[in-house]
Design an enzyme around this catalytic site. Sequence first.
Site, PDB file in Angstrom:
ATOM      1  N   HIS A 299      35.044  50.049  40.499  1.00 52.08           N
ATOM      2  CA  HIS A 299      36.354  50.363  41.054  1.00 52.08           C
ATOM      3  C   HIS A 299      37.292  50.732  39.914  1.00 52.08           C
ATOM      4  O   HIS A 299      36.889  50.781  38.746  1.00 52.08           O
ATOM      5  CB  HIS A 299      36.889  49.204  41.906  1.00 52.08           C
ATOM      6  CG  HIS A 299      37.020  47.904  41.165  1.00 52.08           C
ATOM      7  ND1 HIS A 299      37.935  47.709  40.165  1.00 52.08           N
ATOM      8  CD2 HIS A 299      36.321  46.746  41.268  1.00 52.08           C
ATOM      9  CE1 HIS A 299      37.814  46.485  39.697  1.00 52.08           C
ATOM     10  NE2 HIS A 299      36.835  45.871  40.337  1.00 52.08           N
TER      11      HIS A 299
ATOM     12  N   HIS B  52      37.400  48.828  36.575  1.00 52.88           N
ATOM     13  CA  HIS B  52      36.337  49.128  35.601  1.00 52.88           C
ATOM     14  C   HIS B  52      36.603  50.470  34.917  1.00 52.88           C
ATOM     15  O   HIS B  52      36.315  50.656  33.743  1.00 52.88           O
ATOM     16  CB  HIS B  52      34.974  49.209  36.286  1.00 52.88           C
ATOM     17  CG  HIS B  52      34.610  47.985  37.047  1.00 52.88           C
ATOM     18  ND1 HIS B  52      34.304  47.998  38.379  1.00 52.88           N
ATOM     19  CD2 HIS B  52      34.538  46.685  36.666  1.00 52.88           C
ATOM     20  CE1 HIS B  52      34.040  46.776  38.785  1.00 52.88           C
ATOM     21  NE2 HIS B  52      34.188  45.951  37.767  1.00 52.88           N
TER      22      HIS B  52
ATOM     23  N   CYS C 111      30.089  27.883  38.182  1.00 52.21           N
ATOM     24  CA  CYS C 111      30.370  29.016  39.077  1.00 52.21           C
ATOM     25  C   CYS C 111      29.400  30.141  38.731  1.00 52.21           C
ATOM     26  O   CYS C 111      29.408  30.649  37.610  1.00 52.21           O
ATOM     27  CB  CYS C 111      31.805  29.515  38.935  1.00 52.21           C
ATOM     28  SG  CYS C 111      32.056  31.045  39.882  1.00 52.21           S
TER      29      CYS C 111
ATOM     30  N   CYS D 154      31.332  33.421  37.830  1.00 55.84           N
ATOM     31  CA  CYS D 154      31.900  33.492  36.470  1.00 55.84           C
ATOM     32  C   CYS D 154      30.806  33.255  35.435  1.00 55.84           C
ATOM     33  O   CYS D 154      31.001  33.547  34.260  1.00 55.84           O
ATOM     34  CB  CYS D 154      32.935  32.405  36.220  1.00 55.84           C
ATOM     35  SG  CYS D 154      34.336  32.408  37.275  1.00 55.84           S
TER      36      CYS D 154
ATOM     37  N   CYS E  99      35.738  27.393  42.779  1.00 55.64           N
ATOM     38  CA  CYS E  99      36.111  28.162  41.594  1.00 55.64           C
ATOM     39  C   CYS E  99      37.541  28.674  41.790  1.00 55.64           C
ATOM     40  O   CYS E  99      37.824  29.336  42.792  1.00 55.64           O
ATOM     41  CB  CYS E  99      35.163  29.330  41.406  1.00 55.64           C
ATOM     42  SG  CYS E  99      35.750  30.455  40.146  1.00 55.64           S
TER      43      CYS E  99
ATOM     44  N   HIS F 115      37.287  32.618  41.994  1.00 55.55           N
ATOM     45  CA  HIS F 115      36.585  33.260  43.102  1.00 55.55           C
ATOM     46  C   HIS F 115      36.795  32.583  44.449  1.00 55.55           C
ATOM     47  O   HIS F 115      36.369  33.100  45.484  1.00 55.55           O
ATOM     48  CB  HIS F 115      35.085  33.342  42.790  1.00 55.55           C
ATOM     49  CG  HIS F 115      34.793  34.242  41.639  1.00 55.55           C
ATOM     50  ND1 HIS F 115      34.647  33.777  40.350  1.00 55.55           N
ATOM     51  CD2 HIS F 115      34.704  35.578  41.568  1.00 55.55           C
ATOM     52  CE1 HIS F 115      34.447  34.801  39.549  1.00 55.55           C
ATOM     53  NE2 HIS F 115      34.471  35.904  40.253  1.00 55.55           N
TER      54      HIS F 115
ATOM     55  N   LYS G  59      45.421  40.757  41.032  1.00 56.44           N
ATOM     56  CA  LYS G  59      44.416  41.522  40.316  1.00 56.44           C
ATOM     57  C   LYS G  59      43.500  42.222  41.311  1.00 56.44           C
ATOM     58  O   LYS G  59      43.009  41.600  42.246  1.00 56.44           O
ATOM     59  CB  LYS G  59      43.597  40.563  39.443  1.00 56.44           C
ATOM     60  CG  LYS G  59      42.426  41.222  38.756  1.00 56.44           C
ATOM     61  CD  LYS G  59      41.516  40.220  38.081  1.00 56.44           C
ATOM     62  CE  LYS G  59      40.225  40.907  37.665  1.00 56.44           C
ATOM     63  NZ  LYS G  59      39.225  40.013  37.134  1.00 56.44           N
TER      64      LYS G  59
ATOM     65  N   LYS H 106      36.550  42.935  42.998  1.00 51.40           N
ATOM     66  CA  LYS H 106      35.589  42.799  44.086  1.00 51.40           C
ATOM     67  C   LYS H 106      35.721  41.453  44.789  1.00 51.40           C
ATOM     68  O   LYS H 106      35.522  41.362  45.995  1.00 51.40           O
ATOM     69  CB  LYS H 106      34.163  43.033  43.603  1.00 51.40           C
ATOM     70  CG  LYS H 106      33.751  42.194  42.405  1.00 51.40           C
ATOM     71  CD  LYS H 106      32.350  42.535  41.949  1.00 51.40           C
ATOM     72  CE  LYS H 106      31.963  41.716  40.735  1.00 51.40           C
ATOM     73  NZ  LYS H 106      32.385  42.306  39.465  1.00 51.40           N
TER      74      LYS H 106
END
Length: 663
Positions: free
Chosen positions: A20, A23, A128, A131, A146, A149, A297, A300
């Site tokens: 996305h 990146h 996690c 991570c 987490c 996440h 942020k 995904k």
Amino acid sequence: MRDKTFYVTTPIYYANAKPHIGHAYSTIVADVLTRFHRQRGVDSFFLTGTDEHGVNIERAAEARGIDIRAHVDEVVEQFKSAFAKLEVNYDRWIRTTDPHHEAAVQKFWQLMEERGFIYKGSYEGWFCGYCNEFKDVDVKDTDPQCPIHERPLDRVSEESYFFKFSEFQKPLLEHYEKHPEFVQPDVRRNEVASFVAGGLKDLSVSRVSVKWGIPVPGDPNHTIYVWLDALCNYITALGWGSDEQKDFKRYWPALHLVGKDILRFHAVYWPAFLMAAGVELPRQVYAHGMLLRGGQKMGKSLGNAIQLEALHQHFTPDMIRYFLLREVVFGQDGEVTYEALIDRVNSDLADGLGNLASRTLTMIRNYCEGRPPRAAVDDAEVRDGIAEAKKKFDEEFASLNFSRALEAAWSGLARVDKFITGNQPWKLAKDPSVRPQLENVLATAFEGLRQVVLLVAPVMPESTRRIWAQMGLAGDPLQIDPNEVRWGEPLEVSTIERISPAFPKLDKERIMSEINNEASEPLAPTTSETAAAPQADQPTAPEPATAAAAAESNIITIDDFIKVELRAATVLEAERVPKADKLLRLIVDLGEEKPRQILAGIAQHYEPEQLVGRKIIVVSNLAPRKLRGLESNGMLLAASIGEDGRPVLATFTEEVPNGARLK
Ligand code: MSP
């Protein structure tokens, strides 16, 4: 002195989902930097790639019901094609599943082990898988999640190899101290240094529970911790650990571009691993901010990222590249909206660079048979303005201040524009007796355009190449060092013939309505949506039509607002106030007879030198008050974000004179 070589890396991307815009961001920046250095004759190397080991990859393949290798191969192709569509030209794509990488990581491990920094123990903790790290959780929490996440953590207890992290506290702190440029921006270095100063616990660097990874040499039940595996990519990609070390010797040490969310791995773990293995440290780790959507942020995990396919439907790669570098201050978080992208394209590219190119070339075609004239007399103002813009552009680029660098290029462009408008060549063209004057004006405009096009070529390779060709100039602007180009030098130019707009003006309304129809939800609420009428089934608030009604709610009237004088200003000087951790003393120019002194409580978040030259917004009619014996004559505006209320200074994205009132 010019650096002999330049080596830039992006993080390697997890091969568990498609790419996305987040990146694309660091990858575009790395590409632009590489093109910038190459254009200036520096031998450069640009590395990117994919991080393919670990439980999250295993799980992603499992969820799709396909073989892991088939899964990662597919994702790699998606990343490569996404980057190609953004005109990203990397020199090497590293995959952590490359056999030469795997072998070199094992060699790196052995070196750390031989040098006494690895030992065997056992580890239990909350892990996690997304991570890829153990998390510190509240001891009372029996079902922790987490924090990043928002997914349950796994309780993991296993035999593990440990890295003697604790031994690197002192050497790391010394390194930060001796090489302040090692971690940038400064505020991030301070964070990293205080983390290290807080103490380092030995680190578990192997897993028996993870099968999809590189086996520990001599103990294949264990796989090497994915971050250790992944970080090594920066040297294995250059051939470190193999007989063929040519590129390693030629290009290392690197500039690592990383998101601030993975800074600790790069600025603490990685240098400690390198010290343990006896390998030279990177030149710099630069942490950029996050691209945000609705204040969060994009990514995904939250499923709120802008998809690149959607962007390509409406914008060219150069538009996207320019926007990301110009709009988001590198190093800081930045909200990204389609509206802002369209506005930037229209104001800076269509009305700015594109318009300057079309009007200059059209006049040369119409008044000079398409042959750019040569100037008999130099216009010193334009020439010096461009020279200044070039100098500033290079300086800002060297500090990775892309937004300011582009601002400088556009100020050069504005000089040329103003010069054309002031001389009105369309009028001169009607009077043959002022022909030499007309030729001087067009020659100066052509030369100014040529220099600006060269400058911005690394950012917009495709459109600058097109403008260059329309100007009748030979070659590729990326092959020409802007600093080797002399103002007004004789040029070989072919006749200007076909002129097509370099950047079409975008129809905001149409594009926004298409985007909103394509997506289930728009990228960001527009102002009108934010203030949209309430739903039919919701109670309506009474309209605060009168000042009395307004006083009842926290809504203010326009009369209230107008009392606050907000004005544009430039910071002339900034310094810390002795014995006051939080205060900076600023001298600001508000377009008044004398600059003013303002005290601002932002010293923990901004370095004084970061502020000098910055455009800010000041509440200018606030009663003066004294702080630490110093008088403050106004207040600067900043957004307060995150849990710690970090200030982010408000500014403008276009030129605004000091003293201009905001209303
Ligand atoms: N695989 C690790 C990196 C290993 S490097 C030895 C990883 N991968 S990632 O795919 O999750 O993230 C890669 C990079 O993308 C990170 O630098 C991250 O900050 C960046 N971004 C992901 N989402 C982002 C935004 N919304 N905005 C800007 N960059 C973001 O971490």
